[in-house]
Design an enzyme around this catalytic site. Sequence first.
Site, short mmCIF file in Angstrom:
data_model
loop_
_atom_site.label_atom_id
_atom_site.label_comp_id
_atom_site.label_asym_id
_atom_site.label_seq_id
_atom_site.Cartn_x
_atom_site.Cartn_y
_atom_site.Cartn_z
N ASP A 148 -35.78 -10.69 34.31
CA ASP A 148 -34.38 -10.65 33.93
C ASP A 148 -34.02 -12.05 33.42
O ASP A 148 -34.74 -13.02 33.70
CB ASP A 148 -33.55 -10.30 35.16
CG ASP A 148 -32.06 -10.33 34.89
OD1 ASP A 148 -31.63 -9.87 33.83
OD2 ASP A 148 -31.32 -10.85 35.76
N ASP A 150 -30.26 -13.54 33.01
CA ASP A 150 -29.11 -14.16 33.67
C ASP A 150 -29.31 -14.21 35.18
O ASP A 150 -29.59 -13.20 35.83
CB ASP A 150 -27.83 -13.39 33.34
CG ASP A 150 -27.52 -13.44 31.85
OD1 ASP A 150 -27.03 -14.48 31.38
OD2 ASP A 150 -27.80 -12.44 31.16
#
Length: 348
Positions: A148, A150
Amino acid sequence: MSFFYQIPVQQQAATSPVKQLSVNQSYTLKWQQEALLLHSKQRLALPDAAEFALGQPAEVAVLRLFGDALNWGALHNILQLCATDIALACRLYQPHPELSAAVELALPAVLTAAQLQQLNELAVRLDIELVYLPDAPVLAKPGVLVMDMDSTAIQIECIDEIAKLAGVGEQVAAVTARAMNGELDFAQSLIARVAALQGADEEILQQVLAAVPLMPGLTELVNHLKAHQWQVAIASGGFTYFTEALKLQLGLTATFANVLEIADGKLTGKVLGDIVDANTKARVVNELAAEYTIAASQTVAIGDGANDIPMLKAAALGVAFHAKPKVQAQAKAAIRHGSLLQLLYLLD
């Protein structure tokens, strides 16, 4: 002081992540174990890997313990929960020179769900990291890591930072928090948050990008995996404006994210094309493995939010990183503190 600092760990070839104990180190550990107060019939055994393999059962539970708070007292508490009628095997494990040595315990039994829950609860109380590895991807074989972006690869939520500069920070951050906790459908929440950015200057994106703080350990992790023929990618519900910059900076294999529509130097408040959501991120794991002919057992995913859960489940090893409780509960492993480089502790 943590005991793996008191015991110097031998240098080794870069191709082997196992730190073999010297005779002096073994005697030091045997002397120190007097403080462990083990109640098993034999003391903590410290054979080398070959000796342990000769007598080990068909299935072995492997625990890796690491973290700044790991010391003899913490190890004593863990071992009391793991006490068995036969000796345990212990080794120091330092997969990267910038990491402290972790402790690996090999138990002559497979842990039950109840035992694992007890161990995890104890690890939280002791403020150490504990990972149970029935099977672990092998660093020396080609693999895939999907991250991922963020709050995983980077320390911020880009859309929240954009919103602050656009004057709608509190409004957007509240929606982001609910989406990451799984309280809102991700696609709908993304559409609502992007709509709030309508009319913002494109220059805001550059301001956010220029100040993006990488997660500690990211660069070292990517470089180490690439040196071992791993493919590293980002799959994000964020935006290509940022993922493409990271791809260029880190030399990533691929990135997958959403495209912000920009017209006449302004954000239109819309996303172009299909939204990269939780299901898309999960598909990326399998698609990259197939594209690069990598075994499913060599796939790893890491993330922090509810929309990462399908991706974590799709990978052979799904790791919750600095994650929400809901994510930790459903991931195969969790790293609650420290740098991304610690992911290497979870590979053989």
